[in-house]
Design a protein around this motif. Structure first.
Motif, PDB file in Angstrom:
ATOM      1  N   ALA A 110      37.986  27.693  32.776  1.00  0.00           N
ATOM      2  CA  ALA A 110      37.164  26.787  31.728  1.00  0.00           C
ATOM      3  C   ALA A 110      36.422  28.213  30.960  1.00  0.00           C
ATOM      4  CB  ALA A 110      35.903  25.779  31.910  1.00  0.00           C
ATOM      5  N   MET A 111      35.804  29.538  31.337  1.00  0.00           N
ATOM      6  CA  MET A 111      34.622  30.207  30.599  1.00  0.00           C
ATOM      7  C   MET A 111      35.801  31.615  30.435  1.00  0.00           C
ATOM      8  SD  MET A 111      32.095  32.698  33.268  1.00  0.00           S
ATOM      9  CE  MET A 111      31.453  31.806  33.433  1.00  0.00           C
ATOM     10  N   ARG A 112      36.742  31.456  30.512  1.00  0.00           N
ATOM     11  CA  ARG A 112      38.048  32.016  29.686  1.00  0.00           C
ATOM     12  C   ARG A 112      38.259  32.129  28.870  1.00  0.00           C
ATOM     13  NH1 ARG A 112      41.661  32.552  34.841  1.00  0.00           N
ATOM     14  NH2 ARG A 112      42.559  31.881  33.511  1.00  0.00           N
ATOM     15  N   TRP A 113      38.523  30.197  28.711  1.00  0.00           N
ATOM     16  CA  TRP A 113      39.075  29.536  26.988  1.00  0.00           C
ATOM     17  C   TRP A 113      37.245  29.786  26.835  1.00  0.00           C
ATOM     18  CZ3 TRP A 113      43.581  29.549  26.081  1.00  0.00           C
ATOM     19  CH2 TRP A 113      44.152  29.800  26.190  1.00  0.00           C
ATOM     20  N   ILE A 114      36.366  29.360  27.205  1.00  0.00           N
ATOM     21  CA  ILE A 114      35.208  29.502  25.862  1.00  0.00           C
ATOM     22  C   ILE A 114      35.481  31.259  25.737  1.00  0.00           C
ATOM     23  CG2 ILE A 114      32.918  29.202  26.373  1.00  0.00           C
ATOM     24  CD1 ILE A 114      33.773  26.483  28.319  1.00  0.00           C
ATOM     25  N   GLY A 115      35.469  31.707  26.820  1.00  0.00           N
ATOM     26  CA  GLY A 115      34.586  32.949  26.161  1.00  0.00           C
ATOM     27  C   GLY A 115      35.491  33.336  24.642  1.00  0.00           C
ATOM     28  N   LEU A 116      36.764  33.427  25.050  1.00  0.00           N
ATOM     29  CA  LEU A 116      37.371  33.603  23.863  1.00  0.00           C
ATOM     30  C   LEU A 116      37.363  32.840  21.922  1.00  0.00           C
ATOM     31  CD1 LEU A 116      39.982  34.738  22.574  1.00  0.00           C
ATOM     32  CD2 LEU A 116      41.495  32.767  24.012  1.00  0.00           C
ATOM     33  N   ALA A 117      36.845  31.490  22.734  1.00  0.00           N
ATOM     34  CA  ALA A 117      37.060  30.777  21.527  1.00  0.00           C
ATOM     35  C   ALA A 117      35.361  31.034  20.864  1.00  0.00           C
ATOM     36  CB  ALA A 117      37.086  29.410  22.091  1.00  0.00           C
ATOM     37  N   PHE A 118      34.347  31.583  21.716  1.00  0.00           N
ATOM     38  CA  PHE A 118      33.077  32.024  21.475  1.00  0.00           C
ATOM     39  C   PHE A 118      33.038  33.076  20.342  1.00  0.00           C
ATOM     40  CE2 PHE A 118      28.699  33.779  21.944  1.00  0.00           C
ATOM     41  CZ  PHE A 118      28.110  33.233  21.371  1.00  0.00           C
ATOM     42  N   GLY A 119      34.144  33.971  21.261  1.00  0.00           N
ATOM     43  CA  GLY A 119      34.285  35.646  20.244  1.00  0.00           C
ATOM     44  C   GLY A 119      35.063  35.075  18.798  1.00  0.00           C
ATOM     45  N   LEU A 120      36.123  34.080  18.304  1.00  0.00           N
ATOM     46  CA  LEU A 120      36.647  33.065  17.811  1.00  0.00           C
ATOM     47  C   LEU A 120      35.247  32.688  16.390  1.00  0.00           C
ATOM     48  CD1 LEU A 120      39.841  32.411  18.919  1.00  0.00           C
ATOM     49  CD2 LEU A 120      39.612  34.181  17.505  1.00  0.00           C
ATOM     50  N   GLY A 121      34.738  32.027  17.016  1.00  0.00           N
ATOM     51  CA  GLY A 121      33.738  31.420  16.460  1.00  0.00           C
ATOM     52  C   GLY A 121      32.647  32.751  15.610  1.00  0.00           C
ATOM     53  N   LEU A 122      32.375  33.932  16.305  1.00  0.00           N
ATOM     54  CA  LEU A 122      31.954  34.723  15.817  1.00  0.00           C
ATOM     55  C   LEU A 122      32.469  35.453  14.842  1.00  0.00           C
ATOM     56  CD1 LEU A 122      30.083  35.724  18.975  1.00  0.00           C
ATOM     57  CD2 LEU A 122      28.918  35.231  17.212  1.00  0.00           C
ATOM     58  N   VAL A 123      33.551  36.058  14.814  1.00  0.00           N
ATOM     59  CA  VAL A 123      34.458  35.721  13.623  1.00  0.00           C
ATOM     60  C   VAL A 123      34.594  35.576  12.698  1.00  0.00           C
ATOM     61  CG1 VAL A 123      36.701  36.959  13.301  1.00  0.00           C
ATOM     62  CG2 VAL A 123      36.131  36.828  15.784  1.00  0.00           C
TER      63      VAL A 123
END
Length: 433
Positions: A88-101
């Motif tokens: 879950a942390m892997r996917w959330i970290g990836l998605a949070f970065g995309l949100g910042l993009v």
């Protein structure tokens, strides 16, 4: 998530991993900074200039985005329960970065709402939640003390976010600053999740708290003997009076503290401080938050939750009572310490108490609801304070009206009772009193 190891299988002795995971989860929780109010605050003026929006429009977009992020958070906890904290942390970290993009590419009000929704949902909400749950499964007897150390540490590390983002904005502009924040999240969170996080002690043949016992079994390992005998569903837990009363307290703390923080420059400028001096008062506020986190964490394993919840409301009431008499010097210093202590006391308390009350089987879903309450309540704070100040004639008058809320929720918390631990002969009861 790997299966629990079979009973009786010999394992080589390994150092207890819980402390390492607590340290790594502290770092990942601190990386939520760009999605927190203190991180977003440095982007408000640049966004107004870039997008041609008014301050009211940007504030409205932030309110809508925060509320949208809170609603989107509801299924996240149960999803974490199903797949484990590591994945879950892997996917959330990836998605949070995309949100910042996405924040780097906003063009107007609608896209700004979408960007705020993503970073509030995935940063303030989901990444904070999975970081907390990563620690929860590794400690039982020491859970309060561990969160008493990690929660203030997160606050201290996160306080660097406005400085770092502010320097990035000054050097490269707001859009590049968001892209740099995304890169930082990817470079820190995803490797920590992949290489450093282990879902449960039983996955590596260990016990919570590092206890020296035989190889843990599926029935007993995840969270210790007491937690293993409690298995509330999310639906059962959130209808319990103790859960509702606790949520009313943490909602009050989130709303009042966020509202006063949002307007802190204006409040303290009216008390005679310069804008720079008012901004500097966030430092003693963080000191108060750290002090209360350490104290509550040390006491959460020993005292009933109602005592600490009531104490947090008393601190908040004391801060509100001082708003009308603020002036440069010791008064404003004491006020900011009280505000930080009252607003931050629940940070180590919630992840300590909820597993004790409801077990670990569905703790992600249960704690996700409490996180939703915190996020949604924090969204209403700034507008509540602003409307009260406008309607009553100033912040001092608004503060006296606000006192009624922590007074009511603090009195309600007196009715919280601790559940009786189930008998060892009844291993997994699902009903509740």
């Amino acid at each position: 998530m790997s299966a629990d190891p079979p009973s009786g299988v010999a394992r080589p002795a390994k150092p207890f991993l819980g402390w390492r995971i607590a340290a790594l989860a502290t770092i990942t929780a601190a990386m939520t900074g760009p999605g927190q109010t203190i991180g977003v605050s440095v982007s408000i003026d640049p966004l107004i200039a870039e997008l041609g929006l008014s301050r009211s429009e940007v504030s409205a977009a932030y309110l809508i985005g925060t509320l949208g992020g809170a609603v989107a958070l509801l299924p996240v906890g149960s999803w974490i329960d199903r797949i484990g904290t590591r994945r879950a942390m892997r996917w959330i970290g990836l998605a949070f970065g995309l949100g910042l993009v996405a924040m780097a590419g906003v063009q107007g009000f609608v896209t700004l709402v979408i960007g705020f929704t993503l970073i509030r949902w995935l940063g303030q909400g989901a990444l904070t939640l999975v970081s907390s749950l990563s620690i929860t499964h590794w400690f039982e007897r020491r859970r309060g003390r561990v969160f008493g150390l990690t929660s203030p540490s997160v606050s201290g590390l996160m306080s660097l976010t406005p400085l770092i983002l502010g320097l990035a904005v000054a050097a490269h502009g707001i859009r590049t600053a968001w892209l740099l924040a995304a890169a930082a999240v990817w470079l820190v969170v995803i490797p920590i999740a992949h290489f450093g996080i282990v879902n449960r002690p039983s996955d590596v043949g260990q016990w919570p708290d590092g206890d020296k016992r035989s190889a843990p079994t599926a029935a007993s390992a995840p969270g210790g003997a007491a937690a293993a005998r409690i298995a509330f569903t999310r639906g059962q837990a959130i209808t319990q009076p103790r859960f509702v009363l606790m949520c009313s307290v943490i909602a009050t703390a989130a709303m009042v503290a966020t509202g006063l923080n949002f307007h802190q420059i204006s409040i303290l400028s009216g008390a005679g401080l310069s804008a720079t001096e008012a901004a500097a008062m966030f430092v003693p506020q963080i000191m108060g938050m750290i002090a209360s986190g350490l104290a509550v964490g040390a006491l959460a394993d020993r005292l009933p939750a109602r005592v600490l919840l009531v104490a947090s409301m008393v601190l908040l009431i004391s801060a509100l009572a001082m708003v009308g008499s603020l002036e440069p010097g010791w008064r404003v210093f004491v006020y900011t310490i009280l505000l930080g202590a009252g607003g931050g006391a629940h940070f180590p308390l919630v992840p300590t108490v909820l597993p004790r009350w409801f077990g670990l089987a569905n703790i992600g879903g249960i704690q996700g609801v409490s996180m939703l309450v915190i996020v949604a309540s924090s969204a209403t704070g700034p507008v509540t304070v602003a409307l009260l100040a406008a309607g009553t004639g100033g912040y001092a008058e608004a503060a006296w009206w606000l006192i009624s809320i922590p007074l009511a929720t603090g009195l309600g918390a007196l009715w919280i009772t601790e559940p009786a631990l189930p008998s060892p002969s009844l291993p997994r009861p699902t009903d509740a009193r």
